[in-house]
Write a protein that holds these residues in place. Structure first.
Motif, PDB file in Angstrom:
ATOM      1  N   TYR A  16       1.040  -1.126  -0.173  1.00  0.00           N
ATOM      2  CA  TYR A  16       0.037  -0.021   0.127  1.00  0.00           C
ATOM      3  C   TYR A  16       0.888   1.130   0.118  1.00  0.00           C
ATOM      4  N   PRO A  17       1.481   1.423  -1.163  1.00  0.00           N
ATOM      5  CA  PRO A  17       2.387   2.842  -1.218  1.00  0.00           C
ATOM      6  C   PRO A  17       1.490   3.932  -0.756  1.00  0.00           C
ATOM      7  N   GLY A  18       2.300   4.780   0.069  1.00  0.00           N
ATOM      8  CA  GLY A  18       1.723   5.919   0.648  1.00  0.00           C
ATOM      9  C   GLY A  18       0.765   5.945   1.548  1.00  0.00           C
ATOM     10  N   LYS A  19       0.826   4.814   2.250  1.00  0.00           N
ATOM     11  CA  LYS A  19      -0.287   4.405   3.268  1.00  0.00           C
ATOM     12  C   LYS A  19      -0.297   5.676   4.269  1.00  0.00           C
ATOM     13  N   PRO A  20       0.799   5.958   4.972  1.00  0.00           N
ATOM     14  CA  PRO A  20       0.668   7.037   5.903  1.00  0.00           C
ATOM     15  C   PRO A  20      -0.131   8.251   5.655  1.00  0.00           C
ATOM     16  N   LEU A  21      -0.252   8.414   4.431  1.00  0.00           N
ATOM     17  CA  LEU A  21      -0.859   9.910   4.053  1.00  0.00           C
ATOM     18  C   LEU A  21      -2.181   9.604   3.713  1.00  0.00           C
ATOM     19  N   VAL A  22      -2.786   8.426   3.736  1.00  0.00           N
ATOM     20  CA  VAL A  22      -4.047   7.913   3.477  1.00  0.00           C
ATOM     21  C   VAL A  22      -4.912   8.748   4.351  1.00  0.00           C
ATOM     22  N   ALA A  23      -6.001   9.456   3.930  1.00  0.00           N
ATOM     23  CA  ALA A  23      -7.043  10.171   4.983  1.00  0.00           C
ATOM     24  C   ALA A  23      -8.278   9.016   5.020  1.00  0.00           C
ATOM     25  N   LEU A  24      -8.398   9.167   6.557  1.00  0.00           N
ATOM     26  CA  LEU A  24      -9.609   8.407   7.222  1.00  0.00           C
ATOM     27  C   LEU A  24     -10.734   9.358   7.941  1.00  0.00           C
ATOM     28  N   ARG A  25     -11.842   9.300   7.373  1.00  0.00           N
ATOM     29  CA  ARG A  25     -12.835  10.225   7.866  1.00  0.00           C
ATOM     30  C   ARG A  25     -13.395   9.569   9.333  1.00  0.00           C
ATOM     31  N   GLY A  26     -13.460  10.526  10.229  1.00  0.00           N
ATOM     32  CA  GLY A  26     -13.899  10.161  11.464  1.00  0.00           C
ATOM     33  C   GLY A  26     -15.718  10.205  11.698  1.00  0.00           C
ATOM     34  N   ALA A  27     -15.986  10.175  12.814  1.00  0.00           N
ATOM     35  CA  ALA A  27     -17.406  10.164  13.070  1.00  0.00           C
ATOM     36  C   ALA A  27     -17.907  11.693  13.085  1.00  0.00           C
ATOM     37  N   ASP A  28     -17.280  12.715  13.153  1.00  0.00           N
ATOM     38  CA  ASP A  28     -17.615  14.088  12.860  1.00  0.00           C
ATOM     39  C   ASP A  28     -17.370  14.538  11.398  1.00  0.00           C
ATOM     40  N   GLY A  29     -16.985  13.680  10.486  1.00  0.00           N
ATOM     41  CA  GLY A  29     -16.843  13.913   9.060  1.00  0.00           C
ATOM     42  C   GLY A  29     -15.674  14.674   8.581  1.00  0.00           C
ATOM     43  N   GLN A 251      -8.682  -1.842   0.924  1.00  0.00           N
ATOM     44  CA  GLN A 251     -10.081  -2.272   1.271  1.00  0.00           C
ATOM     45  C   GLN A 251     -10.351  -2.093   2.683  1.00  0.00           C
ATOM     46  N   ASP A 252      -9.383  -1.745   3.718  1.00  0.00           N
ATOM     47  CA  ASP A 252      -9.476  -1.609   4.719  1.00  0.00           C
ATOM     48  C   ASP A 252     -10.075  -0.311   5.297  1.00  0.00           C
ATOM     49  N   VAL A 253      -9.684   0.734   4.412  1.00  0.00           N
ATOM     50  CA  VAL A 253      -9.982   1.973   4.546  1.00  0.00           C
ATOM     51  C   VAL A 253     -11.481   2.232   5.005  1.00  0.00           C
ATOM     52  N   PRO A 254     -12.644   1.753   4.090  1.00  0.00           N
ATOM     53  CA  PRO A 254     -14.015   1.867   4.548  1.00  0.00           C
ATOM     54  C   PRO A 254     -14.295   1.023   5.836  1.00  0.00           C
ATOM     55  N   LEU A 255     -13.602   0.028   6.057  1.00  0.00           N
ATOM     56  CA  LEU A 255     -13.870  -0.741   7.333  1.00  0.00           C
ATOM     57  C   LEU A 255     -13.555  -0.019   8.453  1.00  0.00           C
ATOM     58  N   ILE A 256     -12.285   0.693   8.469  1.00  0.00           N
ATOM     59  CA  ILE A 256     -11.880   1.496   9.612  1.00  0.00           C
ATOM     60  C   ILE A 256     -12.605   2.656   9.806  1.00  0.00           C
ATOM     61  N   GLU A 257     -13.170   3.293   8.585  1.00  0.00           N
ATOM     62  CA  GLU A 257     -14.081   4.450   8.525  1.00  0.00           C
ATOM     63  C   GLU A 257     -15.343   4.290   9.426  1.00  0.00           C
ATOM     64  N   ALA A 258     -15.953   2.966   8.948  1.00  0.00           N
ATOM     65  CA  ALA A 258     -17.261   2.589   9.555  1.00  0.00           C
ATOM     66  C   ALA A 258     -17.079   2.255  11.314  1.00  0.00           C
ATOM     67  N   MET A 259     -15.768   1.633  11.436  1.00  0.00           N
ATOM     68  CA  MET A 259     -15.510   1.616  12.936  1.00  0.00           C
ATOM     69  C   MET A 259     -15.307   2.880  13.685  1.00  0.00           C
ATOM     70  N   LEU A 260     -14.775   3.830  13.020  1.00  0.00           N
ATOM     71  CA  LEU A 260     -14.674   5.117  13.654  1.00  0.00           C
ATOM     72  C   LEU A 260     -15.935   5.746  13.829  1.00  0.00           C
ATOM     73  N   GLN A 261     -16.982   5.397  12.900  1.00  0.00           N
ATOM     74  CA  GLN A 261     -18.320   5.828  12.961  1.00  0.00           C
ATOM     75  C   GLN A 261     -19.238   5.425  14.057  1.00  0.00           C
ATOM     76  N   GLU A 262     -19.045   4.048  14.006  1.00  0.00           N
ATOM     77  CA  GLU A 262     -19.727   2.972  15.037  1.00  0.00           C
ATOM     78  C   GLU A 262     -19.351   3.512  16.538  1.00  0.00           C
ATOM     79  N   MET A 263     -17.930   3.887  16.892  1.00  0.00           N
ATOM     80  CA  MET A 263     -17.595   4.125  18.117  1.00  0.00           C
ATOM     81  C   MET A 263     -17.513   5.604  18.455  1.00  0.00           C
ATOM     82  N   GLY A 264     -18.043   6.625  17.411  1.00  0.00           N
ATOM     83  CA  GLY A 264     -18.214   7.848  17.622  1.00  0.00           C
ATOM     84  C   GLY A 264     -16.736   8.697  17.891  1.00  0.00           C
ATOM     85  N   ASP A 265     -15.748   7.932  17.353  1.00  0.00           N
ATOM     86  CA  ASP A 265     -14.344   8.753  17.041  1.00  0.00           C
ATOM     87  C   ASP A 265     -14.083   9.759  16.075  1.00  0.00           C
ATOM     88  N   SER A 266     -13.799  10.814  16.486  1.00  0.00           N
ATOM     89  CA  SER A 266     -13.605  11.816  15.550  1.00  0.00           C
ATOM     90  C   SER A 266     -12.336  11.803  14.791  1.00  0.00           C
TER      91      SER A 266
END
Length: 266
Positions: A16-29, A251-266
Motif C-alpha cells: 500500500y504505497p503512501g499509506k501513512p498519508l491516506v485520509a480516514l474520515r471520522g465520526a465528525d466527518g 479495502q481496509d479504509v471503509p472498514l476502519i471508517e465504519a468503525m470510527l463512525q460506530e465508536m463515535g471517534d472523530s
C-alpha cells in the motif's frame, strides 16, 4: 524509567504505497491522515516522556511537522519498523529505558493498550521485548478468515505458552479452529496488536542480526527475535468493547471508517 514512543512510517510500502498519508474520515466527518491519527493515539498514552515520528520520506516528514509532530529522519535502508525505531533512538542519543514502537497503521489503538504493554514489560524484568495480544470475538475472526479466502493479508495472530512468551506469530489464522462463531462469541484466537515495547539493548541488537527464513516467509519483523532465541512477552489487553483493526490494504479504509463512525471517534 523514561519512555519514548516512536511511530515508524514509510511511504514505499509494497502492499500500500503512501499509506501513512491516506485520509480516514471520522465520526465528525473530518478526514485525517493515518499518520495524524497514529500521532493522536500516541499523545493519549499516559506516562510517556516523548513521542517522535521516524521516517525516511520528506512527504511524511512535512505532513507530520504540519500538525506539530517531532520528526526524526532515518535511512531508506531500514527493513522494518523495529530497525527504524533502533535508528531513531540512536539518532536521538538514547537515554530511554523503554522504547515503544507504535506502528503507523493502527489508528484504532486505544491508549490503555500501550499503557498495559509498558506496565507488562516493567512487571517482567526478565523480558526484553513485549507486545499486546487481544482475544478475538467472532466478528474479528470472521474478518481474518474472509481476508484469507480472498487472498488478502489481514491481521496477524499469535499463540503463546503458559508463561505468556510467544510461541509463534503468523499472517495465517492460528490456532486452527473448525468451529463457526457468531460476531459476539469469544474465540480461542488472539489478534496480535502491532505495538512493541523494547528494552534498549535488545532494540539496538536487532538490526545487527540477519533476517531469518521465518521472518522472510511471513514478513513479520517480530519473528527475528524468536528466531534468535529472544523471548517475546505477550501482554493480553482488554478491548473494553472497542473494535480494533489495522490498515493493511486499501479495502481496509471503509472498514476502519465504519468503525470510527460506530465508536463515535472523530
Amino acid at each position: 524509567m523514561p519512555v519514548l514512543i516512536v511511530i515508524p512510517a514509510r511511504y514505499a510500502s509494497t502492499r500500500y504505497p503512501g499509506k501513512p498519508l491516506v485520509a480516514l474520515r471520522g465520526a465528525d466527518g473530518v478526514a485525517k491522515t493515518l499518520i495524524r491519527r497514529s500521532w493522536d493515539a500516541a499523545m493519549q498514552v499516559n506516562g510517556v516522556d516523548r513521542v517522535v515520528v521516524a521516517t525516511d520520506d520528506d512527504r511524511i516528514a512535512d505532513a507530520a511537522r504540519g500538525f506539530g509532530a517531532e520528526v526524526v529522519m532515518t535511512s531508506v535502508d531500514c527493513q522494518n519498523g523495529t530497525e527504524r525505531c533502533a535508528e531513531a533512538v540512536a539518532n536521538l542519543g538514547g537515554g530511554y529505558d523503554i522504547v515503544v514502537n507504535l506502528q503507523g497503521d493502527a489508528p484504532l489503538t486505544p491508549a490503555w493498550f500501550v499503557e498495559d504493554l509498558i506496565a507488562g514489560l516493567r512487571a517482567n524484568p526478565q523480558a526484553d521485548v513485549a507486545t499486546p495480544v487481544l482475544r478475538t470475538e467472532g466478528r474479528a475472526l470472521n474478518g481474518f478468515l474472509a481476508d484469507r479466502r480472498a487472498g488478502r493479508v489481514g491481521g496477524t495472530t499469535a499463540v503463546f505458552g503458559t508463561n505468556n512468551n510467544a510461541l509463534y506469530f503468523s499472517k495465517e489464522v492460528i490456532p486452527y479452529t473448525g468451529k463457526t462463531y457468531a460476531d459476539a462469541d469469544e474465540t480461542p484466537v488472539y489478534h496480535h496488536v502491532g505495538v512493541y515495547a523494547y528494552r534498549p539493548d535488545a532494540l539496538a541488537s536487532y538490526p545487527t542480526w540477519a533476517t531469518g527464513p521465518l521472518e522472510q516467509l511471513e514478513g513479520l519483523e517480530q519473528l527475528r527475535f524468536l528466531e534468535r532465541g529472544t523471548p517475546v512477552l505477550c501482554v493480553e489487553v482488554d478491548g473494553k468493547g472497542r473494535q480494533f483493526w489495522e490498515l493493511n490494504n486499501p479495502q481496509d479504509v471503509p472498514l476502519i471508517e465504519a468503525m470510527l463512525q460506530e465508536m463515535g471517534d472523530s
